[in-house]
Write an enzyme that holds these catalytic residues in place. Structure first.
Site, mmCIF file in Angstrom:
data_model
loop_
_atom_site.group_PDB
_atom_site.id
_atom_site.type_symbol
_atom_site.label_atom_id
_atom_site.label_comp_id
_atom_site.label_asym_id
_atom_site.label_seq_id
_atom_site.Cartn_x
_atom_site.Cartn_y
_atom_site.Cartn_z
ATOM 1 N N GLU A 1 0.980 -1.390 -0.118
ATOM 2 C CA GLU A 1 0.077 0.096 -0.275
ATOM 3 C C GLU A 1 0.871 1.057 0.280
ATOM 4 O O GLU A 1 1.622 1.496 0.372
ATOM 5 C CB GLU A 1 -0.747 -0.344 1.363
ATOM 6 C CG GLU A 1 -1.526 1.004 1.568
ATOM 7 C CD GLU A 1 -2.224 1.065 2.681
ATOM 8 O OE1 GLU A 1 -3.368 1.555 2.894
ATOM 9 O OE2 GLU A 1 -1.810 0.251 3.969
ATOM 10 N N TRP A 2 0.374 2.163 -1.024
ATOM 11 C CA TRP A 2 0.528 3.287 -0.957
ATOM 12 C C TRP A 2 0.415 4.284 0.450
ATOM 13 O O TRP A 2 -0.484 4.570 0.823
ATOM 14 C CB TRP A 2 0.691 4.217 -1.744
ATOM 15 C CG TRP A 2 1.100 5.961 -1.949
ATOM 16 C CD1 TRP A 2 1.171 6.899 -1.794
ATOM 17 C CD2 TRP A 2 3.239 6.019 -1.903
ATOM 18 N NE1 TRP A 2 1.977 8.131 -1.457
ATOM 19 C CE2 TRP A 2 2.973 6.882 -1.872
ATOM 20 C CE3 TRP A 2 4.271 4.943 -2.741
ATOM 21 C CZ2 TRP A 2 4.033 8.211 -2.048
ATOM 22 C CZ3 TRP A 2 5.173 5.376 -2.416
ATOM 23 C CH2 TRP A 2 5.551 7.164 -2.462
ATOM 24 N N ILE A 3 1.680 4.618 1.187
ATOM 25 C CA ILE A 3 0.967 5.492 2.128
ATOM 26 C C ILE A 3 1.079 7.125 2.577
ATOM 27 O O ILE A 3 2.857 7.740 2.227
ATOM 28 C CB ILE A 3 1.797 5.217 4.323
ATOM 29 C CG1 ILE A 3 1.267 3.436 4.021
ATOM 30 C CG2 ILE A 3 1.118 5.603 4.937
ATOM 31 C CD1 ILE A 3 -0.410 3.324 3.799
ATOM 32 N N ASP B 1 13.816 -3.540 14.479
ATOM 33 C CA ASP B 1 14.443 -2.427 13.052
ATOM 34 C C ASP B 1 14.719 -1.690 13.640
ATOM 35 O O ASP B 1 14.264 -0.532 12.990
ATOM 36 C CB ASP B 1 14.756 -2.972 11.862
ATOM 37 C CG ASP B 1 16.047 -2.383 10.883
ATOM 38 O OD1 ASP B 1 16.936 -1.623 11.783
ATOM 39 O OD2 ASP B 1 16.018 -2.268 10.141
#
Length: 289
Positions: free
Chosen positions: A93-95, A196
């Site tokens: 998904e593009w956030i 991380d």
């Protein structure tokens, strides 16, 4: 890249026309792109020089964090398992968004909620990665055993092979590894950790909603994660205030923090070379000498 992206989009069921492919930040290890079709917008990573499970284990980690219902992550649409030499992709998904005045506090609260998701054992069920460094994993009953065998020993062996362990550093590191119970609490619960969590691995989405990205998931002492957030900066006092609203900081943290930071510094030593050697030596001298 376009051919790989088109193949991935077909696999996930988006056969509409491509409108745009644009390189974006996030490509230190992989090539990264904003991809727009007539149906949707995506964030896509591609790489051709990674082990076959490289994208799968990242996707699995994102889904595991999502399942904890603690903090948002980008939705995973598709990933390849490329054979060596072929290029694969991870489609998410593009956030897009920007921080608001309470984003960093919310981030701290939600990371604490993530750490409130517990497993039965320490470690993880399959090997993962720290950047491009392989991270061997297995399940352990005891946290100190996992931190010693699963985290420090592989970095020690790698540093030795790469000639980053002069004799005094090697001997101090061996002594510290023998004495881990002096500073690490073996009675901790196995919290779900991002693995991380530095300042570049979270972002703000719509209405300032915090998202975690690029995980290297494991179950372990939550202080291991907190120690890394303090190593290179990137987290504000609001983050820690929000965290402590949900979970108090354990008493043993002040003693274990630098011992946990040692793992990440060894990983950076193996990735980037002797520029991190003095940081490793400082911790070793503090605890061993």
């Amino acid at each position: 890249m376009e051919r790989v992206i088109q193949h991935a989009l077909l696999q996930l069921g988006d056969s509409s026309n491509l409108r745009s492919i644009r390189s974006v930040e996030g490509g230190d290890i992989n090539q990264a792109a904003y991809v727009e079709t007539e149906e949707n917008a995506y964030f896509v990573k591609t790489n051709q020089n990674v082990p076959r499970h490289f994208f799968r284990v990242e996707a699995k980690g994102l889904k595991e964090i999502e399942a904890s219902q603690s903090i948002a992550v980008p939705k995973v649409y598709y990933y390849d398992e490329p054979v060596r030499g072929s290029k694969g992709a991870l489609v998410m998904e593009w956030i897009e968004g920007a921080s608001t005045k309470d984003t960093k506090r919310r981030l701290g609260e939600q990371v604490a909620l993530l750490h409130s998701s517990y497993g039965d054992k320490f470690g993880y069920e399959e090997d993962s990665f720290m950047g491009l460094l392989p991270q061997p994993n297995d399940w352990y009953e005891d946290w100190i055993d996992y931190y010693h065998d699963g985290r420090l020993v592989p970095q020690f062996n790698m540093a030795k092979e790469r000639h980053y362990l002069p004799e005094d550093r090697k001997q101090r590191l061996l002594k510290l590894m023998e004495r881990l119970p002096n500073w690490i609490d073996s009675s901790v619960q196995p919290s779900l950790l991002h693995g991380d969590l530095w300042g570049g691995n979270w972002m703000a989405g719509p209405e300032g909603k915090p998202y975690l990205i690029d995980p290297s998931v494991l179950y372990g002492d939550r202080c291991f994660e907190l120690a890394f957030t303090e190593l290179f900066g990137g987290f504000s006092k609001e983050f820690y205030e929000g965290y402590k609203e949900i979970l108090p900081i354990p008493d043993h943290y002040s003693e274990s923090k630098a011992v946990y930071q040692l793992f990440y510094l060894l990983a950076h030593l193996n990735l980037f070379g002797e520029m991190y050697g003095t940081h490793v030596d400082r911790i070793l001298k503090r605890y061993v000498d």
